[in-house]
Scaffold this active site. Structure first.
Site, PDB file in Angstrom:
ATOM      1  N   ARG A 163      12.198  -4.354   5.203  1.00 55.47           N
ATOM      2  CA  ARG A 163      11.799  -2.982   4.846  1.00 55.47           C
ATOM      3  C   ARG A 163      12.664  -1.931   5.546  1.00 55.47           C
ATOM      4  O   ARG A 163      12.986  -2.039   6.728  1.00 55.47           O
ATOM      5  CB  ARG A 163      10.336  -2.754   5.224  1.00 55.47           C
ATOM      6  N   ARG A 219      11.122   0.180  11.071  1.00 56.37           N
ATOM      7  CA  ARG A 219       9.996   0.470  11.957  1.00 56.37           C
ATOM      8  C   ARG A 219      10.017  -0.459  13.166  1.00 56.37           C
ATOM      9  O   ARG A 219      10.377  -1.627  13.035  1.00 56.37           O
ATOM     10  CB  ARG A 219       8.682   0.268  11.193  1.00 56.37           C
ATOM     11  N   ARG A 237     -10.030   0.557   8.409  1.00 56.14           N
ATOM     12  CA  ARG A 237      -9.419  -0.681   8.872  1.00 56.14           C
ATOM     13  C   ARG A 237     -10.402  -1.559   9.619  1.00 56.14           C
ATOM     14  O   ARG A 237     -10.065  -2.661  10.022  1.00 56.14           O
ATOM     15  CB  ARG A 237      -8.272  -0.318   9.815  1.00 56.14           C
ATOM     16  N   ARG A 261      -0.183  -8.419  13.777  1.00 55.11           N
ATOM     17  CA  ARG A 261      -0.819  -7.491  12.822  1.00 55.11           C
ATOM     18  C   ARG A 261      -1.630  -8.278  11.778  1.00 55.11           C
ATOM     19  O   ARG A 261      -2.710  -7.860  11.379  1.00 55.11           O
ATOM     20  CB  ARG A 261       0.249  -6.638  12.114  1.00 55.11           C
ATOM     21  N   LYS A 267       0.841  -1.211   0.000  1.00 54.98           N
ATOM     22  CA  LYS A 267       0.000   0.000   0.000  1.00 54.98           C
ATOM     23  C   LYS A 267       0.868   1.250   0.000  1.00 54.98           C
ATOM     24  O   LYS A 267       0.670   2.168  -0.787  1.00 54.98           O
ATOM     25  CB  LYS A 267      -0.925   0.013   1.235  1.00 54.98           C
TER      26      LYS A 267
HETATM   27  P1  AP5 Z   1       4.904  -1.443   1.840  1.00 50.98           P
HETATM   28  O1  AP5 Z   1       4.409  -0.743   0.611  1.00 50.98           O
HETATM   29  O2  AP5 Z   1       5.674  -0.609   2.826  1.00 50.98           O
HETATM   30  O3  AP5 Z   1       3.688  -2.210   2.547  1.00 50.98           O
HETATM   31  P2  AP5 Z   1       2.352  -1.662   3.227  1.00 50.98           P
HETATM   32  O4  AP5 Z   1       1.202  -2.394   2.611  1.00 50.98           O
HETATM   33  O5  AP5 Z   1       2.291  -0.165   3.192  1.00 50.98           O
HETATM   34  O6  AP5 Z   1       2.585  -2.235   4.699  1.00 50.98           O
HETATM   35  P3  AP5 Z   1       2.512  -1.554   6.121  1.00 50.98           P
HETATM   36  O7  AP5 Z   1       3.283  -2.448   7.044  1.00 50.98           O
HETATM   37  O8  AP5 Z   1       2.895  -0.110   6.108  1.00 50.98           O
HETATM   38  O9  AP5 Z   1       0.996  -1.688   6.389  1.00 50.98           O
HETATM   39  P4  AP5 Z   1       0.318  -1.721   7.738  1.00 50.98           P
HETATM   40  O10 AP5 Z   1      -1.101  -1.661   7.292  1.00 50.98           O
HETATM   41  O11 AP5 Z   1       0.661  -2.847   8.625  1.00 50.98           O
HETATM   42  O12 AP5 Z   1       0.913  -0.469   8.524  1.00 50.98           O
HETATM   43  P5  AP5 Z   1       0.376   1.010   8.780  1.00 50.98           P
HETATM   44  O13 AP5 Z   1       1.523   1.902   8.763  1.00 50.98           O
HETATM   45  O14 AP5 Z   1      -0.820   1.311   7.921  1.00 50.98           O
HETATM   46  O15 AP5 Z   1       5.781  -2.701   1.386  1.00 50.98           O
HETATM   47  C1  AP5 Z   1       6.455  -3.508   2.353  1.00 50.98           C
HETATM   48  C2  AP5 Z   1       7.853  -3.872   1.824  1.00 50.98           C
HETATM   49  O16 AP5 Z   1       7.734  -4.671   0.653  1.00 50.98           O
HETATM   50  C3  AP5 Z   1       8.696  -2.641   1.418  1.00 50.98           C
HETATM   51  O17 AP5 Z   1      10.015  -2.863   1.825  1.00 50.98           O
HETATM   52  C4  AP5 Z   1       8.586  -2.585  -0.129  1.00 50.98           C
HETATM   53  O18 AP5 Z   1       9.780  -2.057  -0.719  1.00 50.98           O
HETATM   54  C5  AP5 Z   1       8.383  -4.051  -0.480  1.00 50.98           C
HETATM   55  N1  AP5 Z   1       7.454  -4.223  -1.627  1.00 50.98           N
HETATM   56  C6  AP5 Z   1       6.332  -3.506  -1.906  1.00 50.98           C
HETATM   57  N2  AP5 Z   1       5.734  -3.972  -3.032  1.00 50.98           N
HETATM   58  C7  AP5 Z   1       6.497  -5.016  -3.469  1.00 50.98           C
HETATM   59  C8  AP5 Z   1       6.379  -5.933  -4.570  1.00 50.98           C
HETATM   60  N3  AP5 Z   1       5.370  -5.850  -5.431  1.00 50.98           N
HETATM   61  N4  AP5 Z   1       7.331  -6.895  -4.698  1.00 50.98           N
HETATM   62  C9  AP5 Z   1       8.387  -6.982  -3.798  1.00 50.98           C
HETATM   63  N5  AP5 Z   1       8.544  -6.134  -2.720  1.00 50.98           N
HETATM   64  C10 AP5 Z   1       7.589  -5.178  -2.568  1.00 50.98           C
HETATM   65  O19 AP5 Z   1      -0.204   0.886  10.277  1.00 50.98           O
HETATM   66  C11 AP5 Z   1       0.643   0.643  11.377  1.00 50.98           C
HETATM   67  C12 AP5 Z   1      -0.195   0.531  12.648  1.00 50.98           C
HETATM   68  O20 AP5 Z   1      -0.907   1.781  12.898  1.00 50.98           O
HETATM   69  C13 AP5 Z   1      -1.296  -0.520  12.637  1.00 50.98           C
HETATM   70  O21 AP5 Z   1      -0.795  -1.790  12.974  1.00 50.98           O
HETATM   71  C14 AP5 Z   1      -2.254   0.044  13.688  1.00 50.98           C
HETATM   72  O22 AP5 Z   1      -1.822  -0.211  14.978  1.00 50.98           O
HETATM   73  C15 AP5 Z   1      -2.182   1.542  13.463  1.00 50.98           C
HETATM   74  N6  AP5 Z   1      -3.212   2.036  12.529  1.00 50.98           N
HETATM   75  C16 AP5 Z   1      -2.998   2.571  11.295  1.00 50.98           C
HETATM   76  N7  AP5 Z   1      -4.153   2.899  10.696  1.00 50.98           N
HETATM   77  C17 AP5 Z   1      -5.134   2.569  11.570  1.00 50.98           C
HETATM   78  C18 AP5 Z   1      -6.552   2.660  11.517  1.00 50.98           C
HETATM   79  N8  AP5 Z   1      -7.198   3.141  10.447  1.00 50.98           N
HETATM   80  N9  AP5 Z   1      -7.261   2.227  12.589  1.00 50.98           N
HETATM   81  C19 AP5 Z   1      -6.643   1.746  13.681  1.00 50.98           C
HETATM   82  N10 AP5 Z   1      -5.306   1.632  13.805  1.00 50.98           N
HETATM   83  C20 AP5 Z   1      -4.546   2.041  12.743  1.00 50.98           C
END
Ligand code: AP5
Length: 289
Positions: free
Chosen positions: A179, A212, A140, A223, A64
């Site tokens: 990452r 992170r 979410r 997660r 994402k």
């Molecule tokens: P990357 O693009 O960074 O993945 P991502 O889907 O963005 O993963 P996140 O870990 O950021 O998602 P998340 O939902 O757990 O975390 P968030 O920050 O939203 O890609 C990952 C890696 O793979 C990178 O190194 C990239 O280079 C590589 N990659 C990408 N595409 C690739 C491909 N096609 N092939 C190979 N490699 C690839 O949330 C964190 C925390 O915040 C949550 O756990 C929660 O506690 C809280 N939170 C956030 N939003 C909410 C909400 N709305 N409600 C409640 N709590 C929330």
């Protein structure tokens, strides 16, 4: 759209077909190109209105945060990552940041009420959202999705698409544990799949990259469990509205991007293409004359 807007669209198309002729025209026939410049100096957002309104769904590591900034740049729509917003609070040491860090490190979710208010304020006040928005990490939970619908209906800007990045859990461990992040911009790299040019250094600013605190196997397992129990049901919510589009996120990043473009409303994609090309011609004109 008035007649001069139509002319500009037609002109953009013909100029794109022959950039060389356009440059020659700018150099040697200023009179002819003066009319063109006047057209190019109009408000391109008005001539090529773009309003992208989409959300990204998908488990941690699905991509994402890799894909959303690309869309944001192409459509000039804001990219709102609730994870990045929460991490900024953690960094600033706000009360929300202190509470959120504990929850995030355990792989849980921050309360719906807090998250809905964060998004509401951003959509109302963030000028970067005037050409639409890409939500990454929100909604979410089903209640967050319902609140988002209410918010957008009240603004008369309903959501167009919900893009779900689909990928098997087994592929996510290596993505997450490899990452690397540039905290100031949110740019992400991967030690193996997308390494920076210089180890642990951001390609653009030269600043150090970090990992992170929730990017470890233990937190990821939690997660993923949270994702499957609380976030995955949102897909059914958007399927019932015919807004859901599934994207195979196991493919290479470029292939994922193409599939995403194919899933967006075609009139929005075409309008953005024209606007970006008109911008390109404008720059070309000013560099050439
Ligand atoms: P990357 O693009 O960074 O993945 P991502 O889907 O963005 O993963 P996140 O870990 O950021 O998602 P998340 O939902 O757990 O975390 P968030 O920050 O939203 O890609 C990952 C890696 O793979 C990178 O190194 C990239 O280079 C590589 N990659 C990408 N595409 C690739 C491909 N096609 N092939 C190979 N490699 C690839 O949330 C964190 C925390 O915040 C949550 O756990 C929660 O506690 C809280 N939170 C956030 N939003 C909410 C909400 N709305 N409600 C409640 N709590 C929330």
């Amino acid at each position: 759209m008035n007649s001069s807007d139509k002319e500009l669209r037609a002109f953009t198309l013909s100029a794109l077909q022959s950039k060389e002729e356009f440059v020659r025209g700018v150099k040697y026939d200023f009179k002819q190109t003066k009319a063109v410049t006047e057209m190019l100096d109009t408000d391109l957002d008005k001539v090529f209105p773009v309003s992208l309104r989409t959300v990204f769904l998908g488990p941690p590591g699905a991509g994402k945060g890799t894909q959303a900034p690309l869309l944001s740049e192409y459509f000039k729509a804001c990219h709102l990552s609730t994870g990045d917003i929460l991490r900024a609070h953690v960094k600033q040491g706000t009360e929300l940041g202190i509470q959120a860090k504990e929850i995030m490190d355990k792989g849980g979710l921050v309360s719906d009420e807090i998250m809905v208010n964060i998004i509401k304020n951003e959509l109302e006040d963030n000028v970067a959202c005037k050409n639409g928005f890409i939500l990454d990490g929100f909604p979410r939970t089903v209640p967050q999705a319902q609140k988002l619908d209410e918010m957008l209906s009240a603004r008369n800007t309903p959501l167009e698409t919900a893009l779900e990045l689909e990928i098997d859990d087994s592929l996510l461990v290596s993505r997450i544990t490899g990452r690397l992040i540039h905290p100031a911009s949110g740019r992400s790299y991967h030690t193996e799949f997308n390494p920076p040019k210089v180890a642990m250094t951001d390609d653009v600013t030269g600043e150090p990259l970090i990992r992170r605190s929730d990017d470890n196997v233990e937190a990821l397992t939690k997660r993923l469990a949270t994702y499957h129990s609380q976030t995955a049901p949102i897909a059914a919510f958007y399927k019932s509205q015919y807004k859901w589009r599934g994207i195979d996120a196991a493919k290479k990043p470029d292939e994922v991007s193409v599939r995403i473009m194919e899933s967006l409303p075609s009139d929005t994609v075409i309008s953005a293409l024209f606007r970006n090309k008109a911008e390109e011609l404008k720059t070309l004109y000013h560099a050439t004359k």
